[in-house]
Scaffold this motif. Structure first.
Motif, mmCIF file in Angstrom:
data_model
loop_
_atom_site.group_PDB
_atom_site.id
_atom_site.type_symbol
_atom_site.label_atom_id
_atom_site.label_comp_id
_atom_site.label_asym_id
_atom_site.label_seq_id
_atom_site.Cartn_x
_atom_site.Cartn_y
_atom_site.Cartn_z
ATOM 1 N N PRO A 1 -16.661 34.872 34.632
ATOM 2 C CA PRO A 1 -15.964 34.424 33.427
ATOM 3 C C PRO A 1 -16.492 33.077 32.959
ATOM 4 O O PRO A 1 -16.672 32.155 33.747
ATOM 5 C CB PRO A 1 -14.503 34.334 33.855
ATOM 6 N N ARG A 2 -16.770 33.001 31.666
ATOM 7 C CA ARG A 2 -17.231 31.771 31.026
ATOM 8 C C ARG A 2 -16.193 31.400 29.979
ATOM 9 O O ARG A 2 -15.495 32.258 29.457
ATOM 10 C CB ARG A 2 -18.578 31.961 30.335
ATOM 11 N N GLY A 3 -16.119 30.123 29.673
ATOM 12 C CA GLY A 3 -15.153 29.688 28.680
ATOM 13 C C GLY A 3 -15.766 28.788 27.642
ATOM 14 O O GLY A 3 -16.735 28.080 27.926
ATOM 15 N N THR A 4 -15.215 28.828 26.433
ATOM 16 C CA THR A 4 -15.647 27.887 25.414
ATOM 17 C C THR A 4 -14.689 26.708 25.410
ATOM 18 O O THR A 4 -13.490 26.840 25.664
ATOM 19 C CB THR A 4 -15.701 28.508 24.005
ATOM 20 N N LEU A 5 -15.266 25.550 25.144
ATOM 21 C CA LEU A 5 -14.522 24.294 25.059
ATOM 22 C C LEU A 5 -14.864 23.654 23.726
ATOM 23 O O LEU A 5 -16.035 23.638 23.330
ATOM 24 C CB LEU A 5 -14.925 23.354 26.192
ATOM 25 N N LEU A 6 -13.864 23.119 23.053
ATOM 26 C CA LEU A 6 -14.115 22.490 21.756
ATOM 27 C C LEU A 6 -14.928 21.210 21.911
ATOM 28 O O LEU A 6 -15.778 20.893 21.085
ATOM 29 C CB LEU A 6 -12.803 22.203 21.033
ATOM 30 N N ASN A 7 -14.679 20.471 22.980
ATOM 31 C CA ASN A 7 -15.463 19.253 23.219
ATOM 32 C C ASN A 7 -15.524 18.962 24.708
ATOM 33 O O ASN A 7 -14.830 19.599 25.507
ATOM 34 C CB ASN A 7 -14.902 18.057 22.425
ATOM 35 N N ALA A 8 -16.342 18.003 25.065
ATOM 36 C CA ALA A 8 -16.615 17.716 26.470
ATOM 37 C C ALA A 8 -15.436 17.069 27.190
ATOM 38 O O ALA A 8 -15.441 16.997 28.421
ATOM 39 C CB ALA A 8 -17.849 16.834 26.589
#
Length: 165
Positions: A29-36
């Motif tokens: 599973p991979r996830g997206t993040l809006l910012n670091a």
């Protein structure tokens, strides 16, 4: 199994990430993040900092990951703010989803995509309405809810026209 969770650092995304990791130990599973500054709840999971409103970046990520499943959770979800700036909520929620769906269609991938909406699409329900049924009428009472109805219909349209599961 390759899994992408958009909005993986959010409340639902963080729980889903842990659930998928424990249920499917061989999954990636991979996830997206809006910012670091955002982090994933699972330190072993890989996060991808990306603005889902950028079609080129979304397309590149989808081509790179080639997910089998996508859980699309990313959204502007603040009802109060949706009244302050309705277009920002509508644009963010629809544009991000459209970019994810189009990236799949254009890359020739057909992952199973789950688009998560909200109970807000049913509006103010009366006690007679409980429990909410699948065929309950949509009665959005705020711009956020309208964006979620539109996301539901957008997903249906791409299923019907492009056979995206």
């Amino acid at each position: 199994m390759r899994i992408l969770i958009t909005g993986a650092a959010g409340f639902v995304g963080s729980h889903l990430l842990r659930h998928l990791r424990s249920t499917y130990p061989d999954a990636d599973p991979r996830g997206t993040l809006l910012n670091a500054t955002h982090t994933l709840s699972d330190p072993q999971a890989v996060g991808h900092v990306i603005n889902l409103l950028n079609q080129d970046d979304v397309s590149a990520l989808i081509r790179q990951l080639q997910p089998d499943w996508i859980f699309h959770l990313a959204a502007s979800a603040n009802v109060h703010k949706s009244f302050e700036n309705p277009w920002a909520t509508l644009e963010n929620n629809l544009h991000a989803q459209l970019n994810v769906i189009q990236a799949c269609a254009q890359s020739g991938l057909a992952p199973r995509i789950l688009v998560v909406t909200s109970g807000e699409v049913y509006g103010v329900e009366q006690p007679v309405d409980y429990p909410t049924r699948e065929d309950a009428p949509m009665r959005p009472a705020n711009p956020y809810a309208v964006s979620k109805v539109a996301q539901d219909m957008l997903a249906l349209q791409y299923f019907l026209s492009n056979k995206l599961p």
